[in-house]
Design a protein around this motif. Sequence first.
Motif, mmCIF file in Angstrom:
data_model
loop_
_atom_site.group_PDB
_atom_site.id
_atom_site.type_symbol
_atom_site.label_atom_id
_atom_site.label_comp_id
_atom_site.label_asym_id
_atom_site.label_seq_id
_atom_site.Cartn_x
_atom_site.Cartn_y
_atom_site.Cartn_z
ATOM 1 N N UNK A 92 0.848 -1.194 -0.031
ATOM 2 C CA UNK A 92 -0.026 0.164 0.112
ATOM 3 C C UNK A 92 0.961 1.525 0.210
ATOM 4 N N UNK A 93 0.437 2.365 -0.568
ATOM 5 C CA UNK A 93 1.165 3.668 -0.446
ATOM 6 C C UNK A 93 1.419 4.048 1.106
ATOM 7 N N UNK A 94 2.604 4.610 1.279
ATOM 8 C CA UNK A 94 2.892 4.798 2.674
ATOM 9 C C UNK A 94 1.765 6.166 3.266
ATOM 10 N N UNK A 95 1.689 5.954 4.320
ATOM 11 C CA UNK A 95 0.900 6.888 5.156
ATOM 12 C C UNK A 95 1.391 8.188 5.058
ATOM 13 N N UNK A 96 0.802 9.312 4.525
ATOM 14 C CA UNK A 96 1.306 10.721 4.473
ATOM 15 C C UNK A 96 1.418 11.141 5.804
ATOM 16 N N UNK A 97 2.551 11.759 6.025
ATOM 17 C CA UNK A 97 2.813 12.325 7.602
ATOM 18 C C UNK A 97 1.545 13.111 8.028
ATOM 19 N N UNK A 98 1.127 13.948 7.216
ATOM 20 C CA UNK A 98 -0.030 14.758 7.656
ATOM 21 C C UNK A 98 -1.237 13.987 8.026
ATOM 22 N N UNK A 99 -1.373 12.587 7.797
ATOM 23 C CA UNK A 99 -2.404 11.917 8.411
ATOM 24 C C UNK A 99 -2.253 11.398 9.636
ATOM 25 N N UNK A 100 -0.902 10.753 9.878
ATOM 26 C CA UNK A 100 -0.459 10.273 10.995
ATOM 27 C C UNK A 100 -0.435 11.534 12.149
ATOM 28 N N UNK A 101 -0.066 12.708 11.943
ATOM 29 C CA UNK A 101 0.040 13.619 12.826
ATOM 30 C C UNK A 101 -1.468 14.170 13.227
ATOM 31 N N UNK A 110 -8.614 13.821 22.627
ATOM 32 C CA UNK A 110 -9.816 12.782 23.189
ATOM 33 C C UNK A 110 -9.247 12.115 24.430
ATOM 34 N N UNK A 111 -7.987 12.383 24.786
ATOM 35 C CA UNK A 111 -7.523 11.533 25.836
ATOM 36 C C UNK A 111 -6.719 10.258 25.572
ATOM 37 N N UNK A 112 -6.379 10.168 24.417
ATOM 38 C CA UNK A 112 -5.787 8.767 24.175
ATOM 39 C C UNK A 112 -4.216 9.350 23.521
ATOM 40 N N UNK A 113 -3.330 9.418 24.374
ATOM 41 C CA UNK A 113 -1.860 9.858 24.054
ATOM 42 C C UNK A 113 -1.035 8.755 23.251
ATOM 43 N N UNK A 114 -0.159 9.201 22.624
ATOM 44 C CA UNK A 114 1.025 8.307 21.712
ATOM 45 C C UNK A 114 -0.018 7.253 20.891
ATOM 46 N N UNK A 115 -0.870 7.729 20.117
ATOM 47 C CA UNK A 115 -1.463 7.024 19.162
ATOM 48 C C UNK A 115 -0.615 7.133 17.859
ATOM 49 N N UNK A 116 -0.281 5.993 17.451
ATOM 50 C CA UNK A 116 0.654 5.674 16.274
ATOM 51 C C UNK A 116 -0.199 4.831 15.336
ATOM 52 N N UNK A 117 -0.908 5.438 14.316
ATOM 53 C CA UNK A 117 -1.547 4.499 13.419
ATOM 54 C C UNK A 117 -0.438 3.921 12.354
ATOM 55 N N UNK A 118 -1.051 2.525 11.973
ATOM 56 C CA UNK A 118 -0.258 1.804 10.955
ATOM 57 C C UNK A 118 -1.290 1.597 9.671
ATOM 58 N N UNK A 119 -2.325 1.988 9.809
ATOM 59 C CA UNK A 119 -3.405 1.827 8.757
ATOM 60 C C UNK A 119 -4.372 2.846 8.556
ATOM 61 N N UNK A 120 -4.397 3.204 7.325
ATOM 62 C CA UNK A 120 -5.470 4.052 6.970
ATOM 63 C C UNK A 120 -6.586 3.367 5.973
ATOM 64 N N UNK A 121 -7.622 3.287 6.241
ATOM 65 C CA UNK A 121 -8.868 2.889 5.285
ATOM 66 C C UNK A 121 -9.607 4.008 5.016
ATOM 67 N N UNK A 122 -9.386 4.045 3.485
ATOM 68 C CA UNK A 122 -10.312 5.497 2.975
ATOM 69 C C UNK A 122 -11.823 4.555 2.569
ATOM 70 N N UNK A 123 -12.685 5.222 2.775
ATOM 71 C CA UNK A 123 -13.907 5.028 2.356
ATOM 72 C C UNK A 123 -14.653 6.210 1.588
ATOM 73 N N UNK A 124 -15.089 5.562 0.152
ATOM 74 C CA UNK A 124 -15.766 6.804 -0.539
ATOM 75 C C UNK A 124 -17.164 6.390 -0.683
ATOM 76 N N UNK A 125 -18.077 7.434 -0.480
ATOM 77 C CA UNK A 125 -19.545 7.089 -0.740
ATOM 78 C C UNK A 125 -19.907 7.989 -1.597
ATOM 79 N N UNK A 126 -20.871 7.436 -2.714
ATOM 80 C CA UNK A 126 -21.682 8.196 -3.633
ATOM 81 C C UNK A 126 -23.084 8.197 -3.055
ATOM 82 N N UNK A 127 -23.966 8.906 -3.563
ATOM 83 C CA UNK A 127 -25.111 9.213 -3.172
ATOM 84 C C UNK A 127 -26.094 7.783 -2.909
ATOM 85 N N UNK A 128 -26.586 7.431 -2.095
ATOM 86 C CA UNK A 128 -27.170 6.216 -1.812
ATOM 87 C C UNK A 128 -26.223 5.129 -1.173
#
Length: 216
Positions: A92-101, A110-128
């Motif tokens: 998969x393409x690497x995670x843009x630094x902007x996303x992880x930051x 939100x009160x959860x410190x040190x979150x280091x995501x290793x996965x970003x799922x992208x969902x696209x919704x059309x009408x319906x």
Amino acid sequence: MNLNLFDAEETHSWREELCPDAVVLRGFALAGEVDILSALEQVFSVAPLRHLVTPGGFRMSVAMSNCGTYGWVSDRTGYRYDTVDPDSGKPWPSMPALFSTLAADAATQAGFSDFKPDACLINRYAAGTRLSLHQDKDEQDFSQPIVSVSLGVPAIFLFGGTQRTDKTMRVKLTHGDVVVWGGAARLRYHGILPVKTDSHPLTGEYRINLTLRKAI
Ligand code: MD6
Ligand code: FE
């Protein structure tokens, strides 16, 4: 519902508690909207959006892609996280630094410190397009939160309890809203009602959602 006001440094954002350990940070992603969308175009040029098939054989109405070390995939054999895009055979393409930051900052708010995501799922919704009620339980460590970024056309997020039949609340998510949930809320059922026909200046007729997770 609890409503508090705070000033983030570069944007004005406010928080709405949905329940213990789940919060909507309204407008939190607005300051990064253009950069997020251009980073997404880069991701889609390598890992195009596609409609996955559920283990039951149904084509999902949501179009999906991933970035980061791990991507969430579904096929006839089940759901899993995989380092390889099954369509291309490449990582998969690497995670843009902007996303992880952005995700780490939102998690901290939100009160959860040190979150280091290793996965970003992208969902696209059309009408319906809808996403039926589900739990996110393919990750290894449920002590890690999930950060969800909504862009474009608004949608109604259904937010239930830990049993599928529990009563659900309806939360409208609009462009720039970020939902963080973890802890006691981590395994709550949730979904998206069919998206209404609408348009947004930056995404056209679509809603785009990013969910950032620590998969492994
Ligand atoms: C969506 N989101 O908003 C779908 N999952 O399009 C999710 O399924 C989700 O927003 C876990 C945590 C937050 C979410
Ligand atoms: Fe989910």
